[in-house]
Design a protein around this motif. Structure first.
Motif, short mmCIF file in Angstrom:
data_model
loop_
_atom_site.label_atom_id
_atom_site.label_comp_id
_atom_site.label_asym_id
_atom_site.label_seq_id
_atom_site.Cartn_x
_atom_site.Cartn_y
_atom_site.Cartn_z
N LYS A 125 0.85 -1.19 0.00
CA LYS A 125 0.00 0.00 0.00
C LYS A 125 0.88 1.24 0.00
CE LYS A 125 -4.22 -1.52 2.36
NZ LYS A 125 -5.08 -1.31 3.56
N GLY A 126 0.39 2.29 -0.64
CA GLY A 126 1.16 3.53 -0.63
C GLY A 126 0.49 4.57 -1.50
N ASP A 127 1.30 5.54 -1.94
CA ASP A 127 0.85 6.57 -2.86
C ASP A 127 1.55 6.39 -4.20
OD1 ASP A 127 -0.75 7.82 -0.92
OD2 ASP A 127 0.96 8.96 -0.16
N TYR A 128 0.86 6.76 -5.27
CA TYR A 128 1.43 6.69 -6.61
C TYR A 128 1.40 8.08 -7.26
CZ TYR A 128 1.48 1.57 -6.76
OH TYR A 128 1.75 0.24 -6.54
N TRP A 129 2.46 8.40 -7.96
CA TRP A 129 2.58 9.65 -8.70
C TRP A 129 2.98 9.32 -10.13
CZ3 TRP A 129 2.34 14.69 -6.37
CH2 TRP A 129 2.13 14.68 -4.99
N VAL A 130 2.51 10.12 -11.08
CA VAL A 130 2.87 9.97 -12.49
C VAL A 130 3.63 11.20 -12.94
CG1 VAL A 130 2.01 9.80 -14.85
CG2 VAL A 130 0.93 8.46 -13.04
N LEU A 131 4.80 10.97 -13.51
CA LEU A 131 5.59 12.04 -14.13
C LEU A 131 5.45 11.92 -15.64
CD1 LEU A 131 7.68 14.38 -13.95
CD2 LEU A 131 9.46 12.60 -14.09
N ASP A 132 4.89 12.96 -16.26
CA ASP A 132 4.80 13.02 -17.71
C ASP A 132 6.11 13.61 -18.22
OD1 ASP A 132 4.34 13.85 -20.42
OD2 ASP A 132 2.18 13.69 -20.03
N LEU A 133 6.91 12.81 -18.90
CA LEU A 133 8.23 13.25 -19.33
C LEU A 133 8.17 14.20 -20.52
CD1 LEU A 133 10.06 9.82 -18.99
CD2 LEU A 133 10.20 11.76 -17.46
N VAL A 134 7.05 14.24 -21.20
CA VAL A 134 6.90 15.16 -22.33
C VAL A 134 6.61 16.57 -21.83
CG1 VAL A 134 5.57 15.69 -24.41
CG2 VAL A 134 6.11 13.30 -23.85
N THR A 135 5.70 16.67 -20.87
CA THR A 135 5.33 17.99 -20.33
C THR A 135 6.05 18.32 -19.03
OG1 THR A 135 3.49 17.04 -19.08
CG2 THR A 135 3.06 17.73 -21.36
N ASN A 136 6.79 17.33 -18.48
CA ASN A 136 7.50 17.49 -17.20
C ASN A 136 6.56 17.90 -16.07
OD1 ASN A 136 9.87 17.26 -15.66
ND2 ASN A 136 10.21 19.48 -15.72
N THR A 137 5.39 17.28 -16.05
CA THR A 137 4.42 17.54 -14.99
C THR A 137 4.29 16.31 -14.10
OG1 THR A 137 2.61 16.86 -16.46
CG2 THR A 137 3.10 19.22 -16.31
N LEU A 138 4.15 16.58 -12.79
CA LEU A 138 4.06 15.52 -11.79
C LEU A 138 2.69 15.61 -11.13
CD1 LEU A 138 5.65 13.30 -10.15
CD2 LEU A 138 6.23 15.14 -8.54
N LYS A 139 1.95 14.50 -11.11
CA LYS A 139 0.63 14.52 -10.48
C LYS A 139 0.43 13.26 -9.65
CE LYS A 139 -1.51 14.67 -14.45
NZ LYS A 139 -2.56 14.75 -15.50
N GLN A 140 -0.31 13.42 -8.57
CA GLN A 140 -0.61 12.30 -7.70
C GLN A 140 -1.87 11.60 -8.17
OE1 GLN A 140 -1.11 13.30 -3.57
NE2 GLN A 140 -1.24 11.15 -2.92
N LEU A 141 -1.84 10.27 -8.16
CA LEU A 141 -3.03 9.50 -8.49
C LEU A 141 -3.95 9.42 -7.28
CD1 LEU A 141 -1.46 6.51 -10.47
CD2 LEU A 141 -2.55 8.54 -11.42
N GLY A 142 -5.24 9.45 -7.54
CA GLY A 142 -6.21 9.30 -6.47
C GLY A 142 -5.98 10.26 -5.33
N ALA A 143 -5.70 11.50 -5.66
CA ALA A 143 -5.33 12.49 -4.65
C ALA A 143 -6.41 12.69 -3.60
CB ALA A 143 -4.98 13.82 -5.32
N ASP A 144 -7.66 12.43 -3.94
CA ASP A 144 -8.77 12.62 -3.00
C ASP A 144 -9.05 11.37 -2.17
OD1 ASP A 144 -9.15 15.23 -3.91
OD2 ASP A 144 -10.54 14.58 -5.48
N LEU A 145 -8.34 10.30 -2.46
CA LEU A 145 -8.52 9.07 -1.69
C LEU A 145 -7.64 9.10 -0.45
CD1 LEU A 145 -8.56 6.56 -4.68
CD2 LEU A 145 -10.52 7.26 -3.29
N PRO A 146 -7.93 8.27 0.57
CA PRO A 146 -7.11 8.27 1.78
C PRO A 146 -5.63 8.00 1.48
CG PRO A 146 -9.15 7.05 2.15
CD PRO A 146 -9.09 7.37 0.68
N GLU A 147 -4.78 8.64 2.24
CA GLU A 147 -3.33 8.53 2.04
C GLU A 147 -2.86 7.08 2.21
OE1 GLU A 147 0.70 10.79 3.69
OE2 GLU A 147 -1.02 10.55 5.00
N SER A 148 -1.91 6.72 1.36
CA SER A 148 -1.25 5.41 1.43
C SER A 148 -2.24 4.25 1.39
CB SER A 148 -0.37 5.31 2.68
OG SER A 148 0.75 6.13 2.58
#
Length: 744
Positions: A125-148
């Motif tokens: 269990k944990g948190d997941y983040w996606v880095l878009d290497l084309v736009t160099n943007t970092l976003k958290q998945l399921g940010a509104d869901l409980p942590e970890s």
């Protein structure tokens, strides 16, 4: 009782130089408290899709974080693919701690797993983040869901979406719109979607419970219903003034299993369609499921409850029609293998089987009608490393001539010719390989009992060393200056068979004296103790030897070694019976063979399955063993989980006598020597109940013994401050009091 063999005989290694080390003296404090002996790893490594290089993690020179870097295999050229600076979320000052990462199929996006928490044995269990290497943007998945709470996040085939599990339900997030769609809504309480209950994880290695379809339009997943499964309660008595019960569904021998099924749901949402797989869903296991590449079909492996029949089904996710294409059977038990690769445009698949008496790889047609051997000979394939379709070879680990060692071999996929050893003859020990998909490069990990892991880049098939990536030379030097006697590998002829064993003698060994004999035992089908590997240096046993003991470990029949089907399955239906007989015969033969051993000072110890074996040896052969120490043991096999115990013992109604005779609690009245029992009260694997029941039985028969409980420690007894050091000091104190050390 898989029972964590490696974890039990190795040490936790983190470290720095100590005064004891400089004096060339091995101490428990340095091993378990100061943690002097750190082994460095390498990776995690991902071969790039072009097979020309690999990515790995390295510390950033300026930030508290890791860079993901690429190395070209041929030239060694280094390129930073992702800097730690790119992994700093908005409004944060620190980079994400990378616990794991994966690339999208087109390498345009990176998925980072961080902030992890443990679920049973593993941090899943944990948190997941996606880095878009084309736009160099970092976003958290399921940010509104409980942590970890996120688990097993995976890119869709086109990397436009990511699916994951949170709180027992499956979600899909669109990476362009950030919209999160909850696909299942019934997860919770006794319904588990996309992951598994305790016993599936522990005994079938099932954790990630969903799969993307090749076209990215559907998700196939497992659903488990634990209603009706017996609840076991652990008790936390130390973290508050009132005790807290910790419930867990845990199917013990002969009791109700979870009901498990496989379904398919559209990614855009809708109703799940369920495969109607024949058979009672509570008395069969759906042990494996995956999509066949480039198709709308899934392959499902269904084990019956005794685990001696594996039915392979192919199911169409549109019509939900099922075809049974292959059925594997065995008179004893079957193991699940993860060796399926699809060949010839998905017309054939590879399949591991012991059907000829040895574990080999076969090529099977999609309809199951053609079965042709790929690997052949009187040896076992330990595991498959790579199937190079273009080159026409399968690469695998085997050891035909020495069951304690492991080497890389290859055979032609067409089944012609003989097995070809790839690992050089001068690299004696065990090797593991992470091979590029085109089989031209590999990261080799080489080790033996005196050599900590050496990581090297090699070119294949010539096995030419290109560069050493990590040699653990500092640890090797620390080990060498200790001056311990190395393990000696020996053979023990017990009449029924010749067993492998190793021996460690004290530093100041004098063959004219007689020394106490200290056995380390495991003895069950899930593992082996007699292996020519580093195993953390096995410093505990070297330490014990240097206190004035001769330490020996023997692999009895039935242990997990590449000696053929008959060897491994000889133990079927007689766990604890055949093994303790073999161990007693080995002890008798060893005492006759070596004049420097004192038959009046023979001790035995083991952990988990080895703890059970210790008790069986002590109770069944009291004339041999004068002292024993059993840790985290099963005393009555009916108390252990159904999946493990029934696999090796059969069903309780079919083998009640075997269960009785193999359970040491039924022979506790025969205890004559000194015994110590140790257990963690929060052991979710082998419950503290097993310890208490044995203690109760020993009291009944007025048998005096020593005991130690570790509150809120699990099966490995390592949690919380100072636990490992205290445990080993407790064990040492027991041995010195009840099995006097030194040559006489």
């Amino acid at each position: 009782m898989k029972r964590n063999i490696i974890a039990l005989v190795t040490v936790i290694l983190i470290g720095y130089q100590s005064e004891a080390q400089s004096n060339k003296t091995l101490s428990l404090e340095d091993i378990y408290k100061n943690n002097v002996y750190q082994q460095k790893g390498f990776g995690p490594v991902r071969w790039m899709k072009d097979n020309k290089g690999y990515s790995t993690l390295e510390s950033n020179a300026k930030l508290e974080g890791k860079d993901i870097v690429k190395y070209e295999a041929k030239s060694g050229k280094r390129t930073v693919l992702v800097s730690a600076s790119q992994l700093i979320p908005k409004n944060k000052n620190e980079a994400l701690i990378i616990s794991d990462y994966q690339w999208s199929n087109d390498d345009s996006k990176l998925l980072v797993f961080t902030n992890t928490k443990r679920v049973w044995r593993y941090n899943t269990k944990g948190d997941y983040w996606v880095l878009d290497l084309v736009t160099n943007t970092l976003k958290q998945l399921g940010a509104d869901l409980p942590e970890s709470t996120l688990m097993f996040a995976k890119f869709s085939p086109d990397a436009s979406k990511v699916a994951f599990v949170s709180e027992l339900n499956i979600f899909v997030q669109d990476l362009k719109t950030n919209t999160v769609n909850q696909l299942t809504k019934d997860g919770g309480d006794h319904i588990i979607n996309g992951t598994f209950d305790w016993v599936y994880e522990e005994e079938l290695s099932c954790r990630d419970g969903f799969r993307w379809s090749p076209d990215g339009e559907h998700i196939a997943y497992w659903q488990s219903n634990t209603e009706g499964v017996g609840t076991f309660y652990m008790i936390n008595n130390i973290d508050s003034i009132y005790s807290k019960p910790i419930p867990m569904p845990y199917p013990k021998v002969g009791t109700t299993l979870s009901s498990v099924k496989v379904g398919v749901i559209p990614v855009k949402g809708g109703e799940t369609k369920w495969f109607d797989i024949p058979g009672d869903s509570r008395n069969n296991y759906l042990a494996r499921m995956d999509f066949i590449p480039n198709s709308n079909e899934v392959m499902v492996q269904q084990l019956n409850r005794p685990q001696n029949q594996n039915k392979v089904w192919v199911g169409d996710i549109e019509t939900m029609k099922l075809n049974n294409i292959l059925t594997e059977t065995d008179d004893a038990f079957l193991d699940i293998h993860d060796d399926i690769r699809w060949l010839d445009h998905e017309k054939y698949f590879t399949w591991s089987s012991e059907r000829d008496g040895w574990l080999h790889l076969y090529k099977v047609s999609r309809n199951g009608e053609e079965i042709q051997p790929i690997t052949k000979g009187n040896f076992d394939v330990v595991n498959i490393n790579n199937i190079d379709v273009k080159g026409g070879y399968v690469y695998y680990i085997a050891s035909p001539d020495n069951f304690t060692q492991r080497y890389l071999y290859r055979s032609k996929i067409n089944g012609k010719g003989k097995a070809e050893r790839i690992t050089p003859e001068n690299q004696v020990g065990q090797s593991k390989y992470q091979i590029s998909s085109d089989a031209k490069w590999a990261i080799q990990t080489f080790e033996n009992t005196t050599t900590p892991s050496i990581y090297s880049l090699v070119s294949l098939p010539a096995h030419k060393s290109v560069r050493v990536l990590e040699d653990n030379s500092a640890l090797k030097q620390k080990y060498d200056v200790l001056g311990v006697n190395n393990k000696e590998f020996i053979k023990v002829n017990i009449g029924d068979d010749v067993l492998d064993a190793w021996m460690i003698k004290p530093k100041d060994f004098d063959a004219s004296k007689k020394y106490p004999l200290f056995f380390y035992v495991y003895g069950e089908p899930a593992g082996s103790t007699v292996q020519d590997n580093w195993a953390g240096g096995d410093l505990w046993h070297h330490y014990i030897a240097d206190q004035g003991y001769v330490v020996i470990s023997v692999d009895n029949r039935g242990t997990k070694t590449p000696r053929g089907r008959d060897w491994r399955k000889s133990i079927y239906g007689q766990i604890g019976i055949l093994a303790s007989e073999d161990q007693s015969k080995a002890a008798t033969e060893i005492l006759k063979t070596y004049n420097f051993l004192d038959s009046e000072r023979v001790g035995i110890w083991g952990w988990s399955g080895g703890g059970q074996m210790t008790l069986n040896c002590m109770f069944r052969y009291p004339e041999i063993y004068k002292a024993g120490l059993a840790v985290s043991f099963v005393s009555d096999q009916r108390l252990y989980d159904a999946t493990y115990q029934e696999r090796y013992m059969g069903l309780l109604e079919d083998n009640a006598k075997g269960y009785y005779d193999g359970s040491p609690i039924n022979y506790a009245q025969h205890l004559e020597g000194n015994l110590m029992v140790i257990h963690g009260t929060a052991d979710d694997n082998v419950h503290y109940q097993s310890y208490e029941m044995l203690v109760d039985r020993l009291i009944k028969y007025n048998k005096l013994f020593s005991m130690m409980s570790y509150p809120m420690r699990s099966h490995s007894i390592h949690e919380r401050e100072n636990t490992s050091y205290h445990l080993r000091e407790t064990m040492e104190k027991y041995w010195k009091e009840h099995l006097p050390a030194g040559g006489k």
